[in-house]
Design a protein around this motif. Structure first.
Motif, PDB file in Angstrom:
ATOM      1  N   GLU A  15       0.835  -1.202   0.000  1.00 55.96           N
ATOM      2  CA  GLU A  15       0.000   0.000   0.000  1.00 55.96           C
ATOM      3  C   GLU A  15       0.873   1.258   0.000  1.00 55.96           C
ATOM      4  N   ALA A  16       1.988   1.205   0.696  1.00 55.58           N
ATOM      5  CA  ALA A  16       2.891   2.360   0.711  1.00 55.58           C
ATOM      6  C   ALA A  16       3.568   2.546  -0.640  1.00 55.58           C
ATOM      7  N   ASN A  17       3.985   1.445  -1.284  1.00 60.97           N
ATOM      8  CA  ASN A  17       4.560   1.553  -2.632  1.00 60.97           C
ATOM      9  C   ASN A  17       3.602   2.286  -3.554  1.00 60.97           C
ATOM     10  N   LEU A  18       2.321   1.897  -3.497  1.00 62.80           N
ATOM     11  CA  LEU A  18       1.314   2.501  -4.358  1.00 62.80           C
ATOM     12  C   LEU A  18       1.115   3.971  -4.010  1.00 62.80           C
ATOM     13  N   ALA A  19       1.049   4.303  -2.725  1.00 68.11           N
ATOM     14  CA  ALA A  19       0.828   5.688  -2.310  1.00 68.11           C
ATOM     15  C   ALA A  19       1.987   6.578  -2.749  1.00 68.11           C
ATOM     16  N   TYR A  20       3.198   6.099  -2.600  1.00 65.42           N
ATOM     17  CA  TYR A  20       4.364   6.893  -3.001  1.00 65.42           C
ATOM     18  C   TYR A  20       4.384   7.083  -4.514  1.00 65.42           C
ATOM     19  N   ARG A  21       4.034   6.032  -5.248  1.00 67.59           N
ATOM     20  CA  ARG A  21       4.029   6.157  -6.707  1.00 67.59           C
ATOM     21  C   ARG A  21       2.952   7.133  -7.161  1.00 67.59           C
TER      22      ARG A  21
END
Length: 223
Positions: A15-21
């Motif tokens: 979820e963090a990977n997606l939010a940062y992207r």
């Protein structure tokens, strides 16, 4: 001698990977604790695909033991991969030394937010470089190397002659390459050539003449 084979996988998309992207170059403050972040739907699909890769391995290449990061996204990756694989459950050691690189007081912020709130830290980061920089209360890549050397020392005894799967994070997989190759920490910046480590990518080492040799690195052919 130690493990005869090490397979290291990075967790699936979190979820963090997606939010940062999605934030891109906009400032982002991501409040959820690093150890609490779990997988996106894509991340779950990636974990299942990794399980399919394990199912396709010859019996003499399949892992016998699992060492896993304590962070939820890594634990979830292994749980999903195990179900997809369909083999009998393996012994799992959850090891704090496999946690992601710690960003300390900066852990909630992307680079744009760091530039806004802590411009002096961004200047220090750029001056020292990615691989030397240690955030306040956080870790440098050299710090990660220290704990991974300690882990490998334990594996030489606890996994002697066995095939080991490591489920962890991008910094861990990247620095594991450095540590297994026994490269001096002065050369850590050379790892930039092999970054980024992709979600659910697989890296494999096999013992030849008593030494672990890299077979492939950051491979995603199974996805």
């Amino acid at each position: 001698m130690g493990p005869v084979r090490i397979v290291a996988v990075r967790h699936g998309e979190s979820e963090a990977n997606l939010a940062y992207r999605q934030a891109g170059t906009d400032p982002l403050v991501y409040e959820r604790g690093d150890d609490e972040v779990t997988l996106t739907e894509l991340g779950r699909e990636q974990a299942a695909a990794f399980g399919g890769l394990l199912a396709a391995l010859p019996a003499d290449e399949a892992p016998e033991l699992v060492w896993c990061s304590p962070y939820l996204r890594a634990l979830d990756t292994w749980a999903i991969a195990q179900r997809s694989w369909g083999a009998d459950p393996l012994p799992v050691t959850v090891d704090e030394r496999l946690r992601d690189r710690g960003w300390g007081l900066l852990s909630a912020y992307n680079e744009a937010a760091i530039a806004q709130r802590f411009p002096h830290e961004l200047e220090r980061w750029r001056a020292e470089g990615e691989y030397r920089y240690r955030p306040p209360r956080g870790e440098s890549f050299g710090d990660v190397a220290v704990r991974l050397r300690d882990l490998l020392t334990d594996l030489r005894e606890r996994a002697d002659g066995r095939r080991v799967l490591i489920v962890a994070h991008d910094a861990v997989v990247l620095v594991l390459r450095h540590v297994i190759a026994d490269t001096p920490d002065a050369d850590l910046a050379a790892l930039e050539e092999f970054a980024p480590i992709l979600n659910a990518s697989v890296s494999t080492w096999h013992t030849v003449a008593g030494r672990l040799r890299l077979l492939h690195f950051n491979a995603i052919h199974h996805l």
